[in-house]
Design an enzyme around this catalytic site. Sequence first.
Site, PDB file in Angstrom:
ATOM      1  N   GLU A  99     -10.311  49.796 -47.763  1.00 45.55           N
ATOM      2  CA  GLU A  99      -8.986  49.211 -47.552  1.00 45.55           C
ATOM      3  C   GLU A  99      -8.818  47.990 -48.468  1.00 45.55           C
ATOM      4  O   GLU A  99      -9.617  47.057 -48.424  1.00 45.55           O
ATOM      5  CB  GLU A  99      -8.863  48.774 -46.086  1.00 45.55           C
TER       6      GLU A  99
ATOM      7  N   CYS B 104      -1.822  47.439 -41.975  1.00 48.06           N
ATOM      8  CA  CYS B 104      -2.992  48.251 -41.635  1.00 48.06           C
ATOM      9  C   CYS B 104      -2.689  49.737 -41.770  1.00 48.06           C
ATOM     10  O   CYS B 104      -3.574  50.522 -42.042  1.00 48.06           O
ATOM     11  CB  CYS B 104      -3.474  47.915 -40.234  1.00 48.06           C
TER      12      CYS B 104
ATOM     13  N   LYS C  10      -5.012  33.857 -29.851  1.00 47.63           N
ATOM     14  CA  LYS C  10      -5.688  33.198 -30.972  1.00 47.63           C
ATOM     15  C   LYS C  10      -5.163  33.842 -32.253  1.00 47.63           C
ATOM     16  O   LYS C  10      -5.651  34.885 -32.680  1.00 47.63           O
ATOM     17  CB  LYS C  10      -7.200  33.381 -30.842  1.00 47.63           C
TER      18      LYS C  10
HETATM   19  N1  LIG Z   1      -5.972  45.904 -39.980  1.00 50.29           N
HETATM   20  C1  LIG Z   1      -5.297  44.804 -40.030  1.00 50.29           C
HETATM   21  O1  LIG Z   1      -4.246  44.689 -39.417  1.00 50.29           O
HETATM   22  C2  LIG Z   1      -5.835  43.658 -40.799  1.00 50.29           C
HETATM   23  C3  LIG Z   1      -6.836  43.826 -41.725  1.00 50.29           C
HETATM   24  N2  LIG Z   1      -7.296  42.772 -42.428  1.00 50.29           N
HETATM   25  C4  LIG Z   1      -8.339  42.979 -43.425  1.00 50.29           C
HETATM   26  O2  LIG Z   1      -9.374  42.081 -43.153  1.00 50.29           O
HETATM   27  C5  LIG Z   1      -9.686  41.305 -44.289  1.00 50.29           C
HETATM   28  C6  LIG Z   1     -10.131  39.926 -43.866  1.00 50.29           C
HETATM   29  O3  LIG Z   1      -9.055  39.202 -43.348  1.00 50.29           O
HETATM   30  P1  LIG Z   1      -9.280  38.153 -42.205  1.00 50.29           P
HETATM   31  O4  LIG Z   1      -8.110  37.299 -42.050  1.00 50.29           O
HETATM   32  O5  LIG Z   1     -10.609  37.478 -42.423  1.00 50.29           O
HETATM   33  O6  LIG Z   1      -9.368  39.155 -40.963  1.00 50.29           O
HETATM   34  P2  LIG Z   1     -10.125  39.036 -39.624  1.00 50.29           P
HETATM   35  O7  LIG Z   1     -10.219  40.362 -39.015  1.00 50.29           O
HETATM   36  O8  LIG Z   1     -11.398  38.300 -39.799  1.00 50.29           O
HETATM   37  O9  LIG Z   1      -9.138  38.127 -38.761  1.00 50.29           O
HETATM   38  C7  LIG Z   1      -8.342  38.604 -37.690  1.00 50.29           C
HETATM   39  C8  LIG Z   1      -8.440  37.631 -36.543  1.00 50.29           C
HETATM   40  O10 LIG Z   1      -9.770  37.580 -36.069  1.00 50.29           O
HETATM   41  C9  LIG Z   1     -10.227  36.232 -36.003  1.00 50.29           C
HETATM   42  N3  LIG Z   1     -11.668  36.206 -36.177  1.00 50.29           N
HETATM   43  C10 LIG Z   1     -12.377  36.170 -37.340  1.00 50.29           C
HETATM   44  N4  LIG Z   1     -13.698  36.143 -37.087  1.00 50.29           N
HETATM   45  C11 LIG Z   1     -13.844  36.172 -35.746  1.00 50.29           C
HETATM   46  C12 LIG Z   1     -14.977  36.189 -34.868  1.00 50.29           C
HETATM   47  N5  LIG Z   1     -16.233  36.161 -35.342  1.00 50.29           N
HETATM   48  N6  LIG Z   1     -14.740  36.245 -33.545  1.00 50.29           N
HETATM   49  C13 LIG Z   1     -13.494  36.291 -33.055  1.00 50.29           C
HETATM   50  N7  LIG Z   1     -12.395  36.263 -33.836  1.00 50.29           N
HETATM   51  C14 LIG Z   1     -12.558  36.219 -35.163  1.00 50.29           C
HETATM   52  C15 LIG Z   1      -9.432  35.573 -37.094  1.00 50.29           C
HETATM   53  O11 LIG Z   1      -9.427  34.182 -36.936  1.00 50.29           O
HETATM   54  C16 LIG Z   1      -8.088  36.199 -36.916  1.00 50.29           C
HETATM   55  O12 LIG Z   1      -7.381  35.591 -35.865  1.00 50.29           O
HETATM   56  C17 LIG Z   1      -8.428  41.328 -45.101  1.00 50.29           C
HETATM   57  O13 LIG Z   1      -8.719  41.124 -46.435  1.00 50.29           O
HETATM   58  C18 LIG Z   1      -7.890  42.692 -44.814  1.00 50.29           C
HETATM   59  O14 LIG Z   1      -8.471  43.628 -45.690  1.00 50.29           O
HETATM   60  C19 LIG Z   1      -6.810  41.528 -42.200  1.00 50.29           C
HETATM   61  C20 LIG Z   1      -5.828  41.291 -41.277  1.00 50.29           C
HETATM   62  C21 LIG Z   1      -5.231  42.370 -40.551  1.00 50.29           C
HETATM   63  C1  LIG Z   2       4.686  49.170 -38.943  1.00 53.22           C
HETATM   64  N1  LIG Z   2       4.742  47.782 -39.274  1.00 53.22           N
HETATM   65  C2  LIG Z   2       4.685  47.681 -40.684  1.00 53.22           C
HETATM   66  C3  LIG Z   2       5.951  47.188 -38.759  1.00 53.22           C
HETATM   67  C4  LIG Z   2       3.680  47.059 -38.623  1.00 53.22           C
HETATM   68  C5  LIG Z   2       2.290  47.393 -39.057  1.00 53.22           C
HETATM   69  C6  LIG Z   2       1.340  46.729 -38.161  1.00 53.22           C
HETATM   70  C7  LIG Z   2       0.019  46.464 -38.754  1.00 53.22           C
HETATM   71  O1  LIG Z   2      -0.149  46.185 -39.936  1.00 53.22           O
HETATM   72  O2  LIG Z   2      -0.917  46.461 -37.921  1.00 53.22           O
END
Ligand SMILES: NC(=O)C1=CN([C@@H]2O[C@H](COP(=O)(O)OP(=O)(O)OC[C@H]3O[C@@H](n4cnc5c(N)ncnc54)[C@H](O)[C@@H]3O)[C@@H](O)[C@H]2O)C=CC1
Ligand SMILES: C[N+](C)(C)CCCC(=O)O
Length: 504
Positions: free
Chosen positions: A394, A295, A185
């Site tokens: 973050e 991240c 997903k």
């Molecule tokens: N640590 C990381 O790699 C990431 C952090 N973020 C942070 O999160 C914030 C919000 O971004 P979003 O795109 O809303 O992230 P999100 O964490 O909500 O989305 C990630 C995935 O989870 C899914 N998802 C959302 N709500 C869900 C639920 N209740 N149950 C199951 N799956 C669910 C989304 O559709 C997406 O596929 C961003 O502004 C950023 O700060 C966002 C993306 C990646």
């Molecule tokens: C290390 N990098 C930048 C290739 C991937 C980072 C993965 C992430 O944001 O979760």
Amino acid sequence: MANRNVPIPRRQLYIGGEWREPVKKNRIPIINPATEEIIGDIPAATAEDVDIAVEAARKAIARDDWGSTTGAQRAKYLRAIAAKVLEKKSVLATLESLDSGKTLFESAADMDDVAGCFEYYADLAEALDSRRKTPVNLNSDSFKTYVLREPLGVVGLITPWNYPLLMAIWKVAPALAAGCAAILKPSELASITCLELGEICREIGLPSGALNILTGLGPEAGGPLASHPHVDKISFTGSGPTGSKIMTAAAQLVKPVSLELGGKSPIVVFDDIDNLDIAAEWTLFGIFANTGQVCSATSRLIVQESIASAFLDRLLKWTKNIKISDPLEEDCKLGPVVSAGQYEKVLKFISNAKSEGATILYGGERPQHLKKGYYVQPTIITDVNTSMEIWKEEVFGPVLCVKTFKTEEEAIELANDTKYGLAAAVMSKDVKRCERFTKAFQTGIIWINCSQPTFNQLPWGGKKRSGFGRDLGEWGLESFLNIKQVTEYTSAEPWAFYKSPSRN
Ligand SMILES: NC(=O)C1=CN([C@@H]2O[C@H](COP(=O)(O)OP(=O)(O)OC[C@H]3O[C@@H](n4cnc5c(N)ncnc54)[C@H](O)[C@@H]3O)[C@@H](O)[C@H]2O)C=CC1
Ligand SMILES: C[N+](C)(C)CCCC(=O)O
Ligand code: NA
């Protein structure tokens, strides 16, 4: 500029080896963050589609053409996928940039990494055949025992938009290598390349149902996946709040989860570094690569007071030199953030930092020359204290905050002054000091004299509020295996625990 007229394929959900319209027939627009234009749409799965996909995955495991494969057979599929990704690299990279705003250079590098990750797990799948059954010697005449490594079953993979295809593949490749059947997903904000992965699986003849791809909204498509009784595990990368919801849903069924959540990672720079430019470039790369939407971004610079002003000066020179443009333009080094929502969120963090008394040393606004698109200047914030939001939360955008320190103890305290624990970097030429930081940093990833380089062979994940479980490396594969012990009684003698009735 690369060809922005690459057609956006109009796909359906990929279930059981076929394109399938969502039961409710809903679709979600695709927005190009560089132009704010709608460039296509993706299908929106709901609980009904999740049920169908889970059934398709269960059938795949029950069928010999997937459920009884050896690792070597699965490796062939993984290598065929890798080859197709490379064959289609230029189109896939362009689609990734159009969808997510990632620079074309970074999208192309992602596609190489995607292929490399499939190759890596193909090798591990092959190696699994000889590790599938491990005898355990008990020094006993009565028992023969061994341990089996088996596929865990049907797994749900919920992934984010920052590396849309790569973050999916960090989970898809090991899940398939292990022999699981997976339901991916991807994020609704950037799903195009994940749907194209469906087309690749179809082209190479991956057995139907081994990988199913459900695009759709988090609560509507991801939610039912996390709470589905026939999904054996959820592996998630994304935000903390969503990770917590997924864990809560999974907890009702005692379903294992692996969570790779956010971070507020530090980069500590000491005054003994030989070359300010080298350290400045790593610092830049650590926070402005992928427009800071990483991240593991090292978003807190902790620099020794004695070189702080010289270092910031150098950092500014490098930052001013970053080309900000449409991500498809030659040499673009900073594209837009992914969405209108993310744009508002990043600007709000910056304005909150200002109102809390921090200084915007550089950036903080939309670049003057770009009137459309979700662009934010690379931003450096000083006069930060540890109670400020910008120090604690973050941002997931191109925003670096800076604090200075005098002593090593102070630097360690500042570095660990966060609820997160994903990554940490230290820049120093003192080897002993780097060892002390390696021990002291409360994280799962340590970078010494660099920030962000990532390799398939190494475990990826964090501690504290950054989550638990590991992607990549052999740990990424183990997380999709069930460890099964088998104990066989080999003696001809009776067990003789009870009194035998025949001897009465
Ligand atoms: N640590 C990381 O790699 C990431 C952090 N973020 C942070 O999160 C914030 C919000 O971004 P979003 O795109 O809303 O992230 P999100 O964490 O909500 O989305 C990630 C995935 O989870 C899914 N998802 C959302 N709500 C869900 C639920 N209740 N149950 C199951 N799956 C669910 C989304 O559709 C997406 O596929 C961003 O502004 C950023 O700060 C966002 C993306 C990646
Ligand atoms: C290390 N990098 C930048 C290739 C991937 C980072 C993965 C992430 O944001 O979760
Ligand atoms: Na998009």
